[in-house]
Design a protein around this motif. Structure first.
Motif, PDB file in Angstrom:
ATOM      1  N   ASP A 224      -3.244  -2.945   6.539  1.00 55.91           N
ATOM      2  CA  ASP A 224      -4.364  -3.068   7.474  1.00 55.91           C
ATOM      3  C   ASP A 224      -3.974  -2.556   8.856  1.00 55.91           C
ATOM      4  O   ASP A 224      -4.748  -1.850   9.511  1.00 55.91           O
ATOM      5  N   GLN A 225      -2.759  -2.910   9.294  1.00 64.09           N
ATOM      6  CA  GLN A 225      -2.282  -2.452  10.606  1.00 64.09           C
ATOM      7  C   GLN A 225      -1.838  -0.996  10.574  1.00 64.09           C
ATOM      8  O   GLN A 225      -1.931  -0.288  11.580  1.00 64.09           O
ATOM      9  N   HIS A 226      -1.349  -0.550   9.425  1.00 65.56           N
ATOM     10  CA  HIS A 226      -0.811   0.806   9.296  1.00 65.56           C
ATOM     11  C   HIS A 226      -1.410   1.447   8.042  1.00 65.56           C
ATOM     12  O   HIS A 226      -0.750   1.540   7.005  1.00 65.56           O
ATOM     13  N   PRO A 227      -2.654   1.910   8.124  1.00 61.74           N
ATOM     14  CA  PRO A 227      -3.336   2.411   6.915  1.00 61.74           C
ATOM     15  C   PRO A 227      -2.667   3.612   6.272  1.00 61.74           C
ATOM     16  O   PRO A 227      -2.877   3.862   5.080  1.00 61.74           O
ATOM     17  N   TRP A 228      -1.826   4.322   7.004  1.00 66.28           N
ATOM     18  CA  TRP A 228      -1.122   5.474   6.427  1.00 66.28           C
ATOM     19  C   TRP A 228      -0.099   5.048   5.375  1.00 66.28           C
ATOM     20  O   TRP A 228       0.388   5.885   4.608  1.00 66.28           O
ATOM     21  N   LEU A 229       0.208   3.738   5.310  1.00 65.33           N
ATOM     22  CA  LEU A 229       1.105   3.270   4.252  1.00 65.33           C
ATOM     23  C   LEU A 229       0.508   3.504   2.862  1.00 65.33           C
ATOM     24  O   LEU A 229       1.254   3.681   1.886  1.00 65.33           O
ATOM     25  N   VAL A 230      -0.819   3.492   2.767  1.00 68.48           N
ATOM     26  CA  VAL A 230      -1.468   3.670   1.460  1.00 68.48           C
ATOM     27  C   VAL A 230      -1.198   5.071   0.906  1.00 68.48           C
ATOM     28  O   VAL A 230      -0.684   5.209  -0.216  1.00 68.48           O
ATOM     29  N   PRO A 231      -1.518   6.152   1.651  1.00 69.14           N
ATOM     30  CA  PRO A 231      -1.190   7.476   1.116  1.00 69.14           C
ATOM     31  C   PRO A 231       0.318   7.732   1.013  1.00 69.14           C
ATOM     32  O   PRO A 231       0.753   8.499   0.152  1.00 69.14           O
ATOM     33  N   GLU A 232       1.095   7.088   1.866  1.00 71.84           N
ATOM     34  CA  GLU A 232       2.543   7.268   1.758  1.00 71.84           C
ATOM     35  C   GLU A 232       3.055   6.708   0.430  1.00 71.84           C
ATOM     36  O   GLU A 232       3.841   7.369  -0.274  1.00 71.84           O
ATOM     37  N   LYS A 233       2.627   5.506   0.072  1.00 73.25           N
ATOM     38  CA  LYS A 233       3.053   4.919  -1.201  1.00 73.25           C
ATOM     39  C   LYS A 233       2.594   5.782  -2.372  1.00 73.25           C
ATOM     40  O   LYS A 233       3.344   5.973  -3.351  1.00 73.25           O
ATOM     41  N   ALA A 234       1.380   6.313  -2.277  1.00 66.89           N
ATOM     42  CA  ALA A 234       0.877   7.178  -3.346  1.00 66.89           C
ATOM     43  C   ALA A 234       1.724   8.437  -3.461  1.00 66.89           C
ATOM     44  O   ALA A 234       2.029   8.901  -4.572  1.00 66.89           O
ATOM     45  N   ALA A 235       2.130   8.988  -2.317  1.00 70.34           N
ATOM     46  CA  ALA A 235       2.958  10.192  -2.330  1.00 70.34           C
ATOM     47  C   ALA A 235       4.335   9.902  -2.929  1.00 70.34           C
ATOM     48  O   ALA A 235       4.870  10.699  -3.712  1.00 70.34           O
ATOM     49  N   ILE A 236       4.911   8.755  -2.571  1.00 68.61           N
ATOM     50  CA  ILE A 236       6.218   8.370  -3.126  1.00 68.61           C
ATOM     51  C   ILE A 236       6.115   8.176  -4.634  1.00 68.61           C
ATOM     52  O   ILE A 236       6.977   8.645  -5.394  1.00 68.61           O
ATOM     53  N   ARG A 237       5.059   7.499  -5.059  1.00 71.55           N
ATOM     54  CA  ARG A 237       4.865   7.268  -6.494  1.00 71.55           C
ATOM     55  C   ARG A 237       4.732   8.600  -7.250  1.00 71.55           C
ATOM     56  O   ARG A 237       5.338   8.789  -8.304  1.00 71.55           O
ATOM     57  N   ARG A 238       3.968   9.513  -6.698  1.00 70.41           N
ATOM     58  CA  ARG A 238       3.788  10.809  -7.348  1.00 70.41           C
ATOM     59  C   ARG A 238       5.099  11.598  -7.346  1.00 70.41           C
ATOM     60  O   ARG A 238       5.458  12.240  -8.343  1.00 70.41           O
ATOM     61  N   TRP A 239       5.811  11.552  -6.232  1.00 69.61           N
ATOM     62  CA  TRP A 239       7.073  12.286  -6.114  1.00 69.61           C
ATOM     63  C   TRP A 239       8.077  11.842  -7.171  1.00 69.61           C
ATOM     64  O   TRP A 239       8.708  12.665  -7.830  1.00 69.61           O
ATOM     65  N   VAL A 240       8.211  10.536  -7.321  1.00 65.37           N
ATOM     66  CA  VAL A 240       9.233   9.993  -8.222  1.00 65.37           C
ATOM     67  C   VAL A 240       8.762   9.978  -9.676  1.00 65.37           C
ATOM     68  O   VAL A 240       9.498  10.404 -10.579  1.00 65.37           O
ATOM     69  N   ALA A 241       7.545   9.507  -9.913  1.00 57.33           N
ATOM     70  CA  ALA A 241       7.082   9.295 -11.288  1.00 57.33           C
ATOM     71  C   ALA A 241       6.512  10.548 -11.939  1.00 57.33           C
ATOM     72  O   ALA A 241       6.640  10.726 -13.153  1.00 57.33           O
ATOM     73  N   GLU A 242       5.873  11.430 -11.145  1.00 65.17           N
ATOM     74  CA  GLU A 242       5.258  12.617 -11.716  1.00 65.17           C
ATOM     75  C   GLU A 242       6.091  13.878 -11.489  1.00 65.17           C
ATOM     76  O   GLU A 242       6.432  14.583 -12.444  1.00 65.17           O
ATOM     77  N   LEU A 243       6.426  14.162 -10.231  1.00 68.39           N
ATOM     78  CA  LEU A 243       7.217  15.353  -9.949  1.00 68.39           C
ATOM     79  C   LEU A 243       8.681  15.166 -10.333  1.00 68.39           C
ATOM     80  O   LEU A 243       9.378  16.148 -10.591  1.00 68.39           O
ATOM     81  N   ARG A 244       9.157  13.915 -10.316  1.00 66.66           N
ATOM     82  CA  ARG A 244      10.522  13.568 -10.721  1.00 66.66           C
ATOM     83  C   ARG A 244      11.557  14.377  -9.937  1.00 66.66           C
ATOM     84  O   ARG A 244      12.484  14.956 -10.485  1.00 66.66           O
ATOM     85  N   ARG A 245      11.391  14.358  -8.630  1.00 69.04           N
ATOM     86  CA  ARG A 245      12.317  15.071  -7.755  1.00 69.04           C
ATOM     87  C   ARG A 245      13.161  14.080  -6.965  1.00 69.04           C
ATOM     88  O   ARG A 245      12.796  12.912  -6.809  1.00 69.04           O
ATOM     89  N   PRO A 246      14.304  14.512  -6.430  1.00 73.30           N
ATOM     90  CA  PRO A 246      15.229  13.604  -5.746  1.00 73.30           C
ATOM     91  C   PRO A 246      14.617  12.945  -4.504  1.00 73.30           C
ATOM     92  O   PRO A 246      13.980  13.609  -3.676  1.00 73.30           O
ATOM     93  N   TYR A 247      14.869  11.654  -4.390  1.00 71.17           N
ATOM     94  CA  TYR A 247      14.334  10.824  -3.313  1.00 71.17           C
ATOM     95  C   TYR A 247      15.477  10.043  -2.699  1.00 71.17           C
ATOM     96  O   TYR A 247      16.318   9.484  -3.417  1.00 71.17           O
ATOM     97  N   LEU A 248      15.495   9.975  -1.366  1.00 62.22           N
ATOM     98  CA  LEU A 248      16.483   9.165  -0.656  1.00 62.22           C
ATOM     99  C   LEU A 248      15.754   8.317   0.368  1.00 62.22           C
ATOM    100  O   LEU A 248      15.201   8.832   1.344  1.00 62.22           O
ATOM    101  N   GLY A 249      15.725   6.991   0.150  1.00 60.27           N
ATOM    102  CA  GLY A 249      15.059   6.080   1.062  1.00 60.27           C
ATOM    103  C   GLY A 249      16.055   5.208   1.792  1.00 60.27           C
ATOM    104  O   GLY A 249      17.017   4.720   1.195  1.00 60.27           O
ATOM    105  N   VAL A 250      15.823   5.000   3.089  1.00 57.41           N
ATOM    106  CA  VAL A 250      16.700   4.171   3.917  1.00 57.41           C
ATOM    107  C   VAL A 250      15.880   3.038   4.526  1.00 57.41           C
ATOM    108  O   VAL A 250      14.835   3.277   5.140  1.00 57.41           O
ATOM    109  N   CYS A 251      16.330   1.806   4.338  1.00 58.04           N
ATOM    110  CA  CYS A 251      15.722   0.599   4.916  1.00 58.04           C
ATOM    111  C   CYS A 251      14.269   0.481   4.465  1.00 58.04           C
ATOM    112  O   CYS A 251      14.011   0.173   3.308  1.00 58.04           O
ATOM    113  N   LEU A 252      13.287   0.735   5.342  1.00 58.47           N
ATOM    114  CA  LEU A 252      11.894   0.695   4.908  1.00 58.47           C
ATOM    115  C   LEU A 252      11.660   1.677   3.763  1.00 58.47           C
ATOM    116  O   LEU A 252      10.911   1.381   2.821  1.00 58.47           O
ATOM    117  N   GLY A 253      12.304   2.842   3.815  1.00 62.65           N
ATOM    118  CA  GLY A 253      12.165   3.818   2.735  1.00 62.65           C
ATOM    119  C   GLY A 253      12.703   3.314   1.410  1.00 62.65           C
ATOM    120  O   GLY A 253      12.210   3.699   0.339  1.00 62.65           O
TER     121      GLY A 253
END
Length: 260
Positions: free
Chosen positions: A62-91
């Motif tokens: 609610d405070q940060h609505p861009w979190l919604v498309p960000e989560k969708a992008a992460i989900r697509r990146w990892v689950a569909e595109l299956r490309r390397p991901y590196l997340g730090v802390c919040l990531g």
């Protein structure tokens, strides 16, 4: 050339020393400042996604609505595109929740210097090749991953936070700790109200004032750890293009083995 896409949630919480290593190798980096309203580009154009930290929590849509498309992008990146991901802390936390895991508030923030221990899986994982079983780290978080997503494997932990590092599938990684910090990190972050509050809660006034002096002598060690992690991850990225040299995804049952 490896093309890196970086998601930032705060201008001062950037890839730190990783930027230097990427520049040394001549890699192409595109940074998207999500908190400033910058749009997510076409994911197919990139080879690696790095998602950094921030003072917001993963559920504050609610405070940060861009979190919604960000989560969708992460989900697509990892689950569909299956490309390397590196997340730090919040990531790291976003990787967990975007793929169906869980992250919750800790009883007490973990801020400052803290060792983490590699798990059996971590000692065998290519991301931590050449690193000791016990790693000194810099921490600044009040949320932790409490349930791994399907295919998730815990690679490191400590008494304060069970999942300090994880792998999801063959080459998506999250690290709760900060190996990327540079000279100005502590002074920059302590000016963020949410970070200052967690710093005081975790260390008290005296500890908060002395944190920079405690961290500064250890920066060369953190930089070498970051360089090793970056070099190892570069091999994982290269292997992802050929399908060789990657760890196999864990069985679904492993996702429920780590709970805070």
């Amino acid at each position: 050339m490896t093309r890196i896409l970086v998601f930032q949630h705060l201008a001062v919480e950037h890839p730190g020393s990783f930027r230097d290593f990427w520049a040394e190798r001549g890699l192409e980096r595109t940074t998207v400042e999500l908190d400033a309203g910058e749009p997510i580009p076409q994911l197919e154009e990139f080879d690696m996604l790095a998602v950094m930290g921030g003072p917001m929590d993963v559920w504050e849509e609610d405070q940060h609505p861009w979190l919604v498309p960000e989560k969708a992008a992460i989900r697509r990146w990892v689950a569909e595109l299956r490309r390397p991901y590196l997340g730090v802390c919040l990531g790291h936390q976003l990787l967990a929740v975007a793929l169906g895991g869980e992250a919750r508030l800790m009883a007490r923030p973990e801020v400052g210097l803290a060792p983490v221990e590699l798990t059996d899986a971590g000692r065998e994982d290519p991301l931590f090749a050449g690193l000791p079983d016990r790693i000194e780290t810099f921490q600044w978080h009040g949320v932790e991953v409490t349930r791994l997503p399907e295919g998730g494997v815990a690679l490191a932990g400590n008494a304060a936070c069970t999942v300090q590092a994880m792998r999801v599938g063959p080459h998506a990684y999250g690290m709760q700790f900060h190996s990327e910090i540079v000279d100005e990190t502590v002074s920059d972050w302590r000016r963020i109200p949410e970070y200052w509050a967690s710093l005081i809660k975790a260390l008290g006034e005296d500890g908060a004032e002395g944190l920079d002096g405690l961290v500064s002598p250890r920066l060369p060690t953190f930089r070498e750890t970051a360089r090793r992690l970056d070099g190892n991850f570069a091999k994982i990225v290269a292997g992802s293009r050929t399908g060789s040299g990657q760890p196999e995804p864990s069985s679904p049952g492993q996702a429920d083995q780590v709970r805070a």
